[in-house]
Design a protein around this motif. Structure first.
Motif, PDB file in Angstrom:
ATOM      1  N   UNK A   1       0.822  -1.207   0.000  1.00 14.04           N
ATOM      2  CA  UNK A   1       0.000   0.000   0.000  1.00 14.04           C
ATOM      3  C   UNK A   1       0.857   1.258   0.000  1.00 14.04           C
ATOM      4  N   UNK A   2       2.121   1.119   0.398  1.00 11.88           N
ATOM      5  CA  UNK A   2       2.985   2.298   0.339  1.00 11.88           C
ATOM      6  C   UNK A   2       3.357   2.642  -1.093  1.00 11.88           C
ATOM      7  N   UNK A   3       2.941   1.796  -2.026  1.00 12.80           N
ATOM      8  CA  UNK A   3       3.237   2.089  -3.423  1.00 12.80           C
ATOM      9  C   UNK A   3       2.319   3.156  -3.988  1.00 12.80           C
ATOM     10  N   UNK A   4       1.339   3.570  -3.223  1.00 13.33           N
ATOM     11  CA  UNK A   4       0.482   4.671  -3.664  1.00 13.33           C
ATOM     12  C   UNK A   4       1.362   5.855  -4.021  1.00 13.33           C
ATOM     13  N   UNK A   5       1.025   6.495  -5.092  1.00 16.24           N
ATOM     14  CA  UNK A   5       1.823   7.634  -5.519  1.00 16.24           C
ATOM     15  C   UNK A   5       1.831   8.707  -4.433  1.00 16.24           C
ATOM     16  N   UNK A   6       2.978   9.192  -4.121  1.00 14.46           N
ATOM     17  CA  UNK A   6       3.075  10.299  -3.180  1.00 14.46           C
ATOM     18  C   UNK A   6       3.132   9.885  -1.730  1.00 14.46           C
ATOM     19  N   UNK A   7       3.083   8.608  -1.466  1.00 13.69           N
ATOM     20  CA  UNK A   7       3.077   8.161  -0.073  1.00 13.69           C
ATOM     21  C   UNK A   7       4.350   8.597   0.654  1.00 13.69           C
ATOM     22  N   UNK A   8       5.479   8.377   0.013  1.00  8.35           N
ATOM     23  CA  UNK A   8       6.742   8.692   0.690  1.00  8.35           C
ATOM     24  C   UNK A   8       6.943  10.187   0.856  1.00  8.35           C
ATOM     25  N   UNK A   9       6.509  10.928  -0.163  1.00  5.50           N
ATOM     26  CA  UNK A   9       6.639  12.383  -0.056  1.00  5.50           C
ATOM     27  C   UNK A   9       5.843  12.893   1.128  1.00  5.50           C
ATOM     28  N   UNK A  10       4.645  12.364   1.216  1.00  4.82           N
ATOM     29  CA  UNK A  10       3.778  12.820   2.297  1.00  4.82           C
ATOM     30  C   UNK A  10       4.366  12.428   3.648  1.00  4.82           C
ATOM     31  N   UNK A  11       4.850  11.215   3.713  1.00  2.76           N
ATOM     32  CA  UNK A  11       5.425  10.739   4.980  1.00  2.76           C
ATOM     33  C   UNK A  11       6.597  11.616   5.388  1.00  2.76           C
ATOM     34  N   UNK A  12       7.432  11.901   4.426  1.00  4.22           N
ATOM     35  CA  UNK A  12       8.577  12.759   4.692  1.00  4.22           C
ATOM     36  C   UNK A  12       8.148  14.118   5.195  1.00  4.22           C
ATOM     37  N   UNK A  13       7.150  14.674   4.518  1.00  4.56           N
ATOM     38  CA  UNK A  13       6.694  16.014   4.869  1.00  4.56           C
ATOM     39  C   UNK A  13       6.109  16.025   6.273  1.00  4.56           C
ATOM     40  N   UNK A  14       5.276  15.047   6.548  1.00  4.17           N
ATOM     41  CA  UNK A  14       4.613  15.036   7.851  1.00  4.17           C
ATOM     42  C   UNK A  14       5.635  14.817   8.974  1.00  4.17           C
ATOM     43  N   UNK A  15       6.605  13.953   8.713  1.00  6.17           N
ATOM     44  CA  UNK A  15       7.609  13.699   9.747  1.00  6.17           C
ATOM     45  C   UNK A  15       8.455  14.935   9.989  1.00  6.17           C
ATOM     46  N   UNK A  16       8.757  15.618   8.906  1.00  7.28           N
ATOM     47  CA  UNK A  16       9.564  16.829   9.058  1.00  7.28           C
ATOM     48  C   UNK A  16       8.807  17.860   9.880  1.00  7.28           C
ATOM     49  N   UNK A  17       7.492  17.880   9.715  1.00  5.31           N
ATOM     50  CA  UNK A  17       6.699  18.822  10.503  1.00  5.31           C
ATOM     51  C   UNK A  17       6.610  18.363  11.956  1.00  5.31           C
ATOM     52  N   UNK A  18       6.633  17.060  12.149  1.00  4.54           N
ATOM     53  CA  UNK A  18       6.458  16.542  13.508  1.00  4.54           C
ATOM     54  C   UNK A  18       7.771  16.604  14.283  1.00  4.54           C
ATOM     55  N   UNK A  19       8.869  16.306  13.650  1.00  6.23           N
ATOM     56  CA  UNK A  19      10.173  16.348  14.331  1.00  6.23           C
ATOM     57  C   UNK A  19      11.079  17.315  13.584  1.00  6.23           C
ATOM     58  N   UNK A  20      10.883  18.586  13.809  1.00  3.33           N
ATOM     59  CA  UNK A  20      11.583  19.557  12.965  1.00  3.33           C
ATOM     60  C   UNK A  20      13.100  19.558  13.175  1.00  3.33           C
ATOM     61  N   UNK A  21      13.535  19.240  14.374  1.00  2.00           N
ATOM     62  CA  UNK A  21      14.964  19.376  14.637  1.00  2.00           C
ATOM     63  C   UNK A  21      15.777  18.159  14.270  1.00  2.00           C
ATOM     64  N   UNK A  22      15.127  17.117  13.821  1.00  2.00           N
ATOM     65  CA  UNK A  22      15.854  15.862  13.631  1.00  2.00           C
ATOM     66  C   UNK A  22      16.096  15.577  12.160  1.00  2.00           C
ATOM     67  N   UNK A  23      17.097  14.751  11.968  1.00  2.00           N
ATOM     68  CA  UNK A  23      17.377  14.314  10.603  1.00  2.00           C
ATOM     69  C   UNK A  23      16.446  13.149  10.295  1.00  2.00           C
ATOM     70  N   UNK A  24      15.712  13.306   9.213  1.00  2.00           N
ATOM     71  CA  UNK A  24      14.742  12.271   8.862  1.00  2.00           C
ATOM     72  C   UNK A  24      15.162  11.660   7.539  1.00  2.00           C
ATOM     73  N   UNK A  25      15.206  10.346   7.530  1.00  2.00           N
ATOM     74  CA  UNK A  25      15.515   9.708   6.254  1.00  2.00           C
ATOM     75  C   UNK A  25      14.564   8.538   6.056  1.00  2.00           C
ATOM     76  N   UNK A  26      13.847   8.608   4.969  1.00  3.63           N
ATOM     77  CA  UNK A  26      12.901   7.544   4.662  1.00  3.63           C
ATOM     78  C   UNK A  26      13.522   6.673   3.579  1.00  3.63           C
ATOM     79  N   UNK A  27      13.658   5.420   3.907  1.00  5.23           N
ATOM     80  CA  UNK A  27      14.225   4.503   2.929  1.00  5.23           C
ATOM     81  C   UNK A  27      13.107   3.644   2.369  1.00  5.23           C
ATOM     82  N   UNK A  28      12.827   3.831   1.103  1.00  4.61           N
ATOM     83  CA  UNK A  28      11.802   3.015   0.463  1.00  4.61           C
ATOM     84  C   UNK A  28      12.410   2.450  -0.809  1.00  4.61           C
ATOM     85  N   UNK A  29      12.309   1.153  -0.961  1.00  6.91           N
ATOM     86  CA  UNK A  29      12.877   0.522  -2.139  1.00  6.91           C
ATOM     87  C   UNK A  29      12.208   1.080  -3.385  1.00  6.91           C
TER      88      UNK A  29
END
Lengths: 602, 470
Positions: B396-424
């Motif tokens: 289900x993570x193959x939905x278009x834009x899933x990773x972008x959204x996840x990245x964006x939301x995480x960046x908003x939630x943890x602004x001071x941290x380095x966030x890296x999303x690894x998706x094959x």
């Protein structure tokens, strides 16, 4: 026929146009790179410049050099993994290259190892033999402290932890290789005995959830204690002791505070994070700058180290005086410059500066001194160390200006000792530097010093001291009198002598007390009998006489001696003028003893 | 040029730490069950976990699920991806591992009875031996291959013991291992420590993995996954104007092209027997999956989809046309974002009128709150490392834009941290992440000391799986 041929015949010097000809000849002589598939004529078209046409080579790719070796064979080989706990019960199979070279040597090894039942055929054994996985060696486990029941009860009791739970914790630590995050995550201790036990305190203590710090603190406590039990702290090696110390100093509260702080940093906003980062950067820059700044300032101070001008300038009014001044300044400048280059500590070691008695020598090498102007120079020189540091130096005490301290010392002592860097105590031990009293000429032995100590004492005291030392299993003459040992021995010896002295005084006082008590008893008796038995009294007095005299006779020299030997003189002070209860009692006793002795004299 | 092929003399063992022992890897899930050989990069066999039940027998595989009289579709798992029907599970796994992975080989000529007249003197000695082996093999069909199975991290102890029991006793595996999906999924991404965000068919789960072990307190799951999204689509179609009829492909016999938005012009098939609801639901799911794959997209931002202005913007963008099996087609614009928005924003989810038990999304079920809750369950020192190692897996993570959204939301939630999303990047790697990780794990040379061997099982009983596969 060209002109240069003509010139050749006529032996005329060839002009510049002759150059190309021989070189051309040379060129034709050198073999050109022979490009295949290109006619010579075409190739020559290019002249000196090779043509940039790469001829197409119409040859097939070179045939692979086929190895004469037969095709490598692979075999499905069984193997076990010795890192497993089930003693090779699991036999897995993987494909391995069958190497011809290895098989014979292996079989030889086999034969060697399986000598008793070495009947089987090689081929068979190869298939039978199960080799160990190459990966078994990567199985590394942590060493978790072990203890038995007894050791636990002796060392590891804790009122918040039961043994059962401690066992559980250590089991988890071993299972998860001390990964605390996982240990804490899986920590789910339910005591089996808790239901049986009626003591509610135990169960409440046990059931409270443990934080990771609790677990760590307990584990480190156990580990450190067991480490100390197995090997006392003073025998540990460096890394062991370091580990021991870190485990002992584990502070759960500090960890908790750190984690709280980490949690706060996690929830900070982007701006805050950026701000912090820039602040950290700024600090780093400032730190780097201060270092450089300090360096520059030191340099500057060194340069400013010139004689002050408030001295009398009359001596410089003559041309000779000026000459001297110039010379001086140059010398000073030279040495200063050198000083700034070499490490400040090293200059003490340069022999040129270490000439005592002359202050100039600090800055000027002695061979540069001009004899004719020596007294004038001295007048300047006198001001050199004093004015060497201007007020600005004193105004900035925070900056460590290294040469300042010795110079100031010079100023205080006059100009006598040359500057010398003081070593810290640590450095002294490192360089093996020692201070001791002046030694006589010729070889001296350390134990002689101790013998000397003995020789000052009376024979009786010597005996007593040796007895005391023998009690302590210390030989009177040291087997290995190193510096440290003799120093310690001297301390011990001093302590023993003072003890011996004290005992003497003590004995004396005891004797006196006994006499006085006897006297008092006598007196009481006499009073009780109401002066009836004078004879008796006299008799008893006569009886006490020899004892009293003996004690006093022994006491007299004793009271004198401690005063001189200085160890136990306070206790044995014969004068009643001293203060303090202990002393007073002694003095009272001694005064009474004086009286008694007087009476005896009468 | 730079990368030279390995010569045969250099064994890959030394290079990659691999050591193949021909293990099998089985990765059962609610929607599909994957199986293959360890060391390969894709599962050999993927069949739906749904199986057909007809006339008292079970039939397995995708191709047998066709409309038949009295045909029922069942699943051996429950919606939590935990095996419920162990008989069926055993049968379907056996079907996969034996029939599909190891197709029956012809009997060797000396055994098939055709050469009986030949003189068997020489072969006799061998024959006896082989016979024994054959009997062994008959009894224990998987006696040669170690088996690695995956399981959901919340799997019950009972189910785990059952799994080892089946593999050891029924199939006679020489060695067995049970691995949790997030662990192997993070291995597939090449990480031993990761926060695994797995949004699959039936469940979305977020699990922290530390040094190859699941942190139990961090396990978070919610049903907001593929099936939930299908239900959202259903609801959306129902509420659409005009209402969209869900006609699965097998119902359509014949169709004619129609204008967009026009009613369908198709002749439906009629069956002389009643079609089971379960079969229809399964077929509908196929259609919905197709819709998800081709139309549905995740709103990438800025802000949430429900933020003012975003919906209008989405409406103005070019949409996607989807043609139903019956020929009716329609352009989908803003709906395709809105349908998936419930994964991120519980207020945006479609509230289905009828079935409210599944469609409802609570605040704690969105993917972000799962991540947040999961992180709160681990030690503070690990969190920043986990956030920098987020592994996204599940189809289900193959939905278009899933990773972008996840990245964006995480960046908003943890602004001071380095966030890296690894998706094959590869679709298949995302779909079969857990299987691939299992394949990697079981072909590692260092893993061989971990296997639970038959002997250990015999000595300790099925309880050993709890002790060893932690």
């Amino acid at each position: 026929m060209a002109s240069h041929d003509l010139r050749d015949v006529l032996n005329l010097p060839s002009d510049h146009s002759a150059g190309p000809r021989p070189s051309k000849k040379q060129k034709t002589g050198t073999p050109r790179p022979n490009l295949k598939g290109l006619a010579r004529e075409v190739q020559n078209l290019g002249g000196d410049n090779p043509i940039a046409i790469v001829p197409e080579v119409s040859i097939f790719k070179k045939r692979r050099i086929a190895s004469r070796k037969p095709v490598t064979k692979w075999e499905l080989k069984a193997f076990t993994n010795s890192a497993r706990a089930d003693d090779g019960a699991l036999v897995l199979r993987h494909w391995k290259r069958k190497s011809e070279a290895e098989t014979p040597s292996e079989s030889v090894e086999d034969r060697g190892s399986q000598q008793p039942d070495g009947m089987a055929v090689d081929g068979e054994r190869d298939t039978d033999k199960v080799d160990d996985s190459a990966f078994a060696k990567f199985n590394v486990r942590v060493a978790v402290p072990q203890y038995n029941e007894d050791q636990y009860h002796r060392n590891l009791q804790h009122n918040d932890w039961t043994k059962e739970e401690t066992d559980y914790l250590l089991g988890l630590a071993e299972d998860y290789d001390l990964r605390w995050a996982i240990i804490w995550d899986r920590y789910d201790f339910t005591p089996k005995t808790a239901e049986i036990e009626t003591d509610s305190n135990v169960s409440t203590a046990v059931f409270k959830p443990r934080s990771m710090e609790d677990l760590k603190a307990r584990y480190y406590e156990v580990a450190a204690k067991m480490m100390a039990v197995q090997k006392a702290a003073q025998y540990m090696t460096g890394p062991e002791f370091e580990l021991y110390e870190t485990m002992q100093n584990f502070n759960p509260d500090q960890e908790l505070r750190r984690k709280k702080f980490a949690l706060e940093t996690m929830s900070r906003s982007k701006d805050e994070a950026r701000e912090e980062e820039s602040l950290l950067l700024e600090i780093k820059r400032i730190m780097a700058r201060t270092e450089r700044f300090n360096e520059e300032r030191r340099e500057l101070y060194n340069r400013l180290d010139y004689p002050s001008t408030d001295s009398d300038i009359n001596s410089f009014k003559s041309s000779a005086g000026l000459q001297t001044l110039l010379q001086n300044l140059m010398n000073v400048d030279k040495s200063k410059k050198r000083k700034s280059i070499i490490v400040p500590g090293a200059e003490a070691a340069t022999p040129t500066t270490a000439v005592p008695g002359s202050a100039v020598s600090e800055t000027a090498p002695p061979n540069n001194t001009n004899n004719s102007t020596s007294n004038r120079r001295e007048s300047i020189a006198a001001s050199v160390p004093g004015g060497g540091h201007r007020d600005s130096t004193a105004g900035t005490p925070a900056t460590p200006v290294e040469p300042a301290a010795p110079n100031a010392a010079n100023k205080k002592k006059g100009a006598a000792p040359p500057e010398r860097r003081k070593l810290t105590e640590q450095e002294e031990t490192i360089y093996g530097l020692m201070h001791h009293e002046r030694l006589g000429s010729g070889p001296t032995f350390r134990y002689e010093k101790i013998n000397k100590l003995y020789s000052h004492k009376s024979g009786q005291q010597q005996l007593r001291i040796t007895n005391a030392l023998a009690e302590l299993d210390v030989p009177p003459r040291l087997a290995m009198p190193t510096a440290a040992v003799t120093a310690q021995f001297e301390l011990l010896w001093a302590a023993v002598t003072s003890l011996v002295d004290l005992r003497k005084v003590c004995d004396k006082l005891d004797g006196e007390i006994k006499i006085e008590e006897a006297k008092k008893a006598e007196r009481d008796k006499a009073r009780g009998i109401s002066g009836g038995d004078v004879k008796d009294k006299e008799q008893s007095g006569g009886k006490t006489k020899p004892g009293a005299t003996s004690t006093s006779g022994e006491g007299r020299p004793g009271t004198k001696r401690p005063a001189s030997s200085g160890g136990g003189d306070k206790l044995a002070a014969p004068r009643p003028s001293s203060s303090g209860t202990h002393k007073r009692s002694a003095s009272v006793l001694s005064s009474t003893s004086d009286k008694s002795s007087k009476r005896q004299k009468k | 040029m730079s990368q030279q092929p390995l010569t045969t003399s250099v064994q890959p063992t030394e290079t990659y730490g691999g050591d193949e022992v021909s293990a099998l890897v089985l990765d059962p899930g609610y929607c599909s069950t994957r199986a293959g050989y360890a060391g390969e990069e894709m599962p050999r066999q993927v069949i739906p976990s749904f199986y057909g039940h007809i006339d008292g027998r079970d039939i397995f595989g995708d191709e047998v699920i066709v409309p038949r009289a009295g045909f029922e579709v069942r699943n051996y798992m429950n919606r939590d991806s935990v095996v419920e029907d162990w008989d069926a599970a055993t049968k379907i796994w056996e079907h996969l591992l034996l029939k599909r992975l190891q197709p029956e080989r012809p009997t060797p000529p000396n055994k098939n009875g055709l050469n009986i007249g030949d003189d068997g003197d020489v072969a006799m000695g061998d024959g006896d031996n082989n016979d024994e082996n054959m009997v062994d093999n008959l009894e224990k069909p998987l006696a040669e291959s170690p088996l690695l199975m995956t399981e959901a991290p919340w799997n019950s102890a009972k189910a785990r013991e059952k799994a080892i029991e089946i593999s050891m006793e029924t199939w006679g595996c020489p060695a067995f291992w049970l691995s949790r999906t997030p662990v192997v999924a993070s291995f597939a991404a090449g990480k031993a420590t990761a926060l695994v965000v797995d949004v699959g068919g039936a469940n979305a789960s977020v699990t922290a993995v530390h040094d190859g072990m699941v942190l139990k307190r961090s396990i978070q799951k919610s049903p907001i996954a593929g099936l939930w999204l299908s239900n959202q689509i259903r609801t959306m179609w129902e509420q659409n104007e005009p209402k969209v009829d869900l006609v699965p492909t097998f119902m359509v016999e014949n169709k004619k092209p129609v204008e967009a938005g026009a009613p369908a012009d198709a002749r439906l098939r009629t069956f002389p027997f009643p079609i089971a609801d379960s079969f229809r639901a399964f077929e509908e799911e196929r259609l919905l999956t197709e819709f998800k794959e081709s139309v549905v997209e995740v709103w990438r931002g800025p802000g949430r989809y429900m933020a003012p202005g975003n919906e209008d913007y989405a409406r103005s963008q070019p949409g996607r046309v989807f043609e139903m099996p019956d020929g009716s087609n329609q352009m989908w614009r803003e709906q395709r974002y809105k349908v998936s928005e419930g994964m991120w924003d519980e207020t945006a989810a479609y509230a289905s009128a009828g079935a409210d038990e599944e469609g409802r999304v609570s605040k704690g079920q969105t993917i972000l709150s799962l991540i947040k809750a999961s992180l709160e369950g681990v030690d503070i020192d690990l969190r920043s490392n986990l956030i920098a190692n987020i592994v996204v897996t599940g189809s289900t993570t193959l939905l278009n834009g899933f990773n972008d959204r996840l990245n964006m939301e995480l960046a908003a939630m943890y602004p001071g941290l380095k966030i890296k999303v690894h998706a094959a990047g590869l679709t298949s790697e995302r779909r079969f992440g857990a299987w691939i990780g299992g394949s990697i794990l079981s072909s590692l040379g260092t893993f061989h000391q971990m296997w639970i061997s038959k002997k250990e099982y015999d000595e300790n009983g099925p309880g050993i799986v709890e002790k060893r596969c932690k």
